[in-house]
Design a protein around this motif. Structure first.
Motif, PDB file in Angstrom:
ATOM      1  N   GLU A 207      69.315   7.281 113.022  1.00 24.77           N
ATOM      2  CA  GLU A 207      68.114   6.448 113.117  1.00 24.77           C
ATOM      3  C   GLU A 207      67.405   6.655 114.450  1.00 24.77           C
ATOM      4  N   SER A 208      68.169   6.560 115.530  1.00 20.89           N
ATOM      5  CA  SER A 208      67.563   6.746 116.856  1.00 20.89           C
ATOM      6  C   SER A 208      67.038   8.164 117.027  1.00 20.89           C
TER       7      SER A 208
ATOM      8  N   ALA B 209      65.940   1.101 118.543  1.00 18.14           N
ATOM      9  CA  ALA B 209      66.290   2.527 118.568  1.00 18.14           C
ATOM     10  C   ALA B 209      66.720   3.028 119.938  1.00 18.14           C
TER      11      ALA B 209
ATOM     12  N   ILE C  97      63.757   8.511 114.943  1.00 13.60           N
ATOM     13  CA  ILE C  97      62.642   7.814 115.617  1.00 13.60           C
ATOM     14  C   ILE C  97      62.076   8.692 116.728  1.00 13.60           C
TER      15      ILE C  97
ATOM     16  N   ALA D 257      57.925   8.353 116.226  1.00 12.20           N
ATOM     17  CA  ALA D 257      57.620   7.136 115.467  1.00 12.20           C
ATOM     18  C   ALA D 257      57.008   6.051 116.342  1.00 12.20           C
TER      19      ALA D 257
ATOM     20  N   MET E  81      66.171   6.677 109.848  1.00 15.58           N
ATOM     21  CA  MET E  81      65.222   5.776 110.499  1.00 15.58           C
ATOM     22  C   MET E  81      64.328   5.066 109.491  1.00 15.58           C
TER      23      MET E  81
ATOM     24  N   VAL F 185      60.684  -1.772 117.399  1.00 16.73           N
ATOM     25  CA  VAL F 185      61.331  -0.504 117.056  1.00 16.73           C
ATOM     26  C   VAL F 185      62.008   0.085 118.287  1.00 16.73           C
TER      27      VAL F 185
ATOM     28  N   ASN G 281      61.117   2.971 109.893  1.00 18.21           N
ATOM     29  CA  ASN G 281      59.917   3.801 109.859  1.00 18.21           C
ATOM     30  C   ASN G 281      60.097   4.900 108.809  1.00 18.21           C
TER      31      ASN G 281
END
Length: 636
Positions: free
Chosen positions: A249-250, A200, A253, A258, A589, A196, A593
């Motif tokens: 997404e980044s 990310a 996270i 996450a 994300m 991950v 996750n």
């Protein structure tokens, strides 16, 4: 449906701008290559697929055995002659399922709102809530007179399904059950924290930066020229979709902690593993090995993603990749192979050049080369490309030399070269500056980057498969749903708002009022049609509005991803209530996750779809085909 609508659009009949509505079957537009696939049956074939597989096999041998088994499974599968079969792995190859399918090859465009409705907010609002987009289009499946799949023919008739959905006019309320089913492309819910983090925190920023530069250039030209807007609209939407998703997404996270949660989960995994001697002997060291492999992959993955993103952004690569096919065929089959390959490539490039502008592409190359040669080690760029760069280290100058000196940046230029005798054409292509430069980068990638990346990825895949089974064995009380792999998935949730950050809270519904609040006359993203304004002012919503307001979109806690766009959203009684088309930015994300606190899917309310079809477009012929119901009234 966006690509199909674009393909039917011209300056004179710009359906992206005006919308399209077939008022009869005869007006519906065929779409070459567009298909619709139904699943007939799903069978668990894990035992058959893994027959003969042993733990001591290397990855290549294992896959070879499985491939042979899958061929046997498909060959012996119970299916009609017009049906297809496919076998897909689940849980990283720990289980396998057979799908028997029917694919219909005659799918016709029936209706689509203008982009000012169907893409309202465009890229500014993409992945964002609150959303006010009527994101839908309508197609009809045609079949032969026997109701079976058939190639396009004027004699085909509308397909008669076994079942069609009733459509609810009641809308949804807070905490209502929602179910979405569709064909999500890919999720990776069970990666270790190291995987991950690589995605990310390391790879996403690189990919985002490259696309950022490209999209800025494309956008500036699309805003200033109507023809360019048509040519680049689909490409822009495709590139921007992943770009903005990676940003969210980044961010998601990071904001939900996450990676820290993954590390805590892994600590509990190690604790339980240590308490179970049988499991420890089977899985000891697997997670640690995964972490080591991801660390080794990082520098190579950075080179890989820089090359792939750069080659995707600079469209010249698409041209030279096609012409490399011609050279390979000539090398292996001589003059005969050249002629056959030439015709195929020309046909493909004729389509490509319809939506290509060399002057724009040259600017993209100039914008990206400095980053590429600064951050990719010389051994990974190819000697010719590295030498050319080192001569001036001037991206503008290099791009200008390539595009002005190449005969491959126009369809006429390619035709002239391919009309030469085979040997002369092959030499002209090989000597072309654009071909030499892109080929140097491509061959360096294929020789120096792809092999070690693939080798490491195979090792990671093997370890991940073992780690997946280990998680399922260690956490016996936990239900593990399979990651998406473009096969059917059902996701259930509830209609819910969310709090993305401190002091910010979002409701679960948007209305046409919000469209008018965002309305900017003449704006590329936020203009609206006059007809919609008139309907809003008169509150002429028909049976689709509620309490004097016109619902547009709503959100739920369903876990969706790319491939779920257009997926039906159902209520607790199995009626259609909306169409899934996006996720909220903070929750993108969910591919890596899923967190129910902020992961939300965005759906266009089916009543807004009906309102646009009926009151805006006047396509009452389509409404008359539908079954509209009030399930809440019956259940109260």
């Amino acid at each position: 449906g966006y690509d199909a609508i674009q393909n039917h659009s011209t300056i004179d009949h710009n359906y992206l701008e005006t919308g399209f509505w077939a008022k009869s079957l005869g007006e519906e537009l065929p779409n070459q290559g567009l298909t619709a696939t139904f699943i007939v049956r799903i069978d668990d074939v894990t035992r058959e697929a893994l027959k003969g597989v042993t733990a001591s096999m290397d990855e290549a041998t294992r896959q070879s055995v499985i491939d042979k088994n899958i061929n046997d499974i498909r060959r012996s599968a119970r299916a009609e002659t017009w049906q297809g079969t496919l076998v897909r792995p689940f849980y990283y190859g720990n289980q396998y399922y057979l799908f028997v399918t029917e694919t219909f090859r005659d799918v016709r465009l029936v209706g689509a709102p203008p982009s000012s409705i169907g893409k309202f907010g465009a890229d500014t609002d993409n992945w964002v809530w609150p959303r006010h987009t009527g994101d839908f289009s309508m197609f009809r499946i045609y079949a032969g007179k026997d109701n079976r799949p058939a190639d396009y023919s004027v004699d085909n008739v509308p397909y008669k399904p076994k079942r069609s959905l009733s459509i609810s006019l009641d809308g949804v309320a807070q905490n209502d059950f929602t179910m979405v089913f569709g064909f999500p492309g890919r999720t990776q819910e069970y990666l270790p924290a190291s995987g991950v983090r690589l995605n990310a925190e390391v790879l996403n920023p690189v990919k985002i930066g490259i696309r950022d530069e490209t999209l800025k250039i494309w956008d500036s030209h699309m805003r200033s020229d109507a023809q360019t807007k048509i040519q680049y609209s689909s490409k822009y939407a495709s590139m921007a979709n992943a770009w903005k998703k990676w940003i969210g997404e980044s961010g998601g996270i990071a904001s939900t902690g996450a990676i820290a949660k993954k590390l805590a989960y892994e600590a509990e995994y190690r604790k339980r593993l240590g308490q179970n001697p049988a499991l420890k002997s089977k899985y000891d060291g697997v997670l640690e090995q995964l972490d080591q492999k991801y660390q080794a992959l990082q520098p190579l993955a950075l080179v890989r993603d820089r090359y792939l993103e750069t080659a995707n952004a600079i469209e010249l690569f698409a041209i030279t990749n096609q012409l490399r096919r011609v050279l390979r065929t000539y090398s292996s089959q001589g003059e005969t192979g050249f002629q056959r390959s030439k015709d195929s490539v020309l046909h493909s490039l004729e389509e490509f050049f319809r939506d290509y502008r060399a002057d724009i592409d040259r600017k993209v190359m100039a914008a990206l080369l400095d980053d590429y040669f600064t951050n990719v080690p010389a051994g990974f760029t190819g000697s010719y490309a590295a030498e050319l760069w080192n001569q001036s280290r001037d991206a503008e100058k290099i791009a200008a030399g390539i595009y002005t000196g190449s005969g491959l940046v126009s369809l006429d230029g390619v035709r002239r070269i391919l009309s030469l005798p085979a040997a002369e054409a092959v030499k002209a292509i090989g000597d072309d500056p654009a071909f030499r430069f892109t080929t140097a980068l491509a061959e360096a990638y294929q020789k120096n980057t792809a092999p070690p990346v693939n080798a490491l990825q195979n090792e990671i895949n093997q370890l991940q498969r073992t780690y997946m089974q280990a998680q399922m064995d260690v956490f016996r009380e936990k239900k593990f749903y399979p990651d998406a792999n473009s096969t059917l998935r059902v996701t259930y949730g509830q209609v819910k708002g969310y709090r993305p950050r401190d002091a910010v809270s979002y409701g679960y519904y948007t209305y046409l009022d919000g469209v008018m609040e965002k309305y900017k006359p003449g704006d590329y993203e936020f203009d609206v049609p006059q007809r919609l304004i008139e309907l809003y002012r008169s509150k002429d919503y028909g049976p689709y509005g509620k309490n004097g307001k016109m619902p547009v979109c709503f959100i739920g806690s369903n876990h969706t991803t790319g491939g779920n766009s257009g997926s039906p959203a159902l209520d607790a009684y199995g009626n259609l209530i909306g169409l899934n088309f996006d996720r909220v930015w903070e929750g993108t994300m969910s591919d890596l996750n899923y967190d129910p606190s902020i992961c939300r899917n965005i759906m266009v309310d089916i009543r807004y779809v009906l309102f646009i079809v009926d009151k805006y477009a006047g396509a009452t012929n389509l409404i008359q085909e539908m079954k509209l119901v009030h399930p809440k009234a019956k259940k109260s």
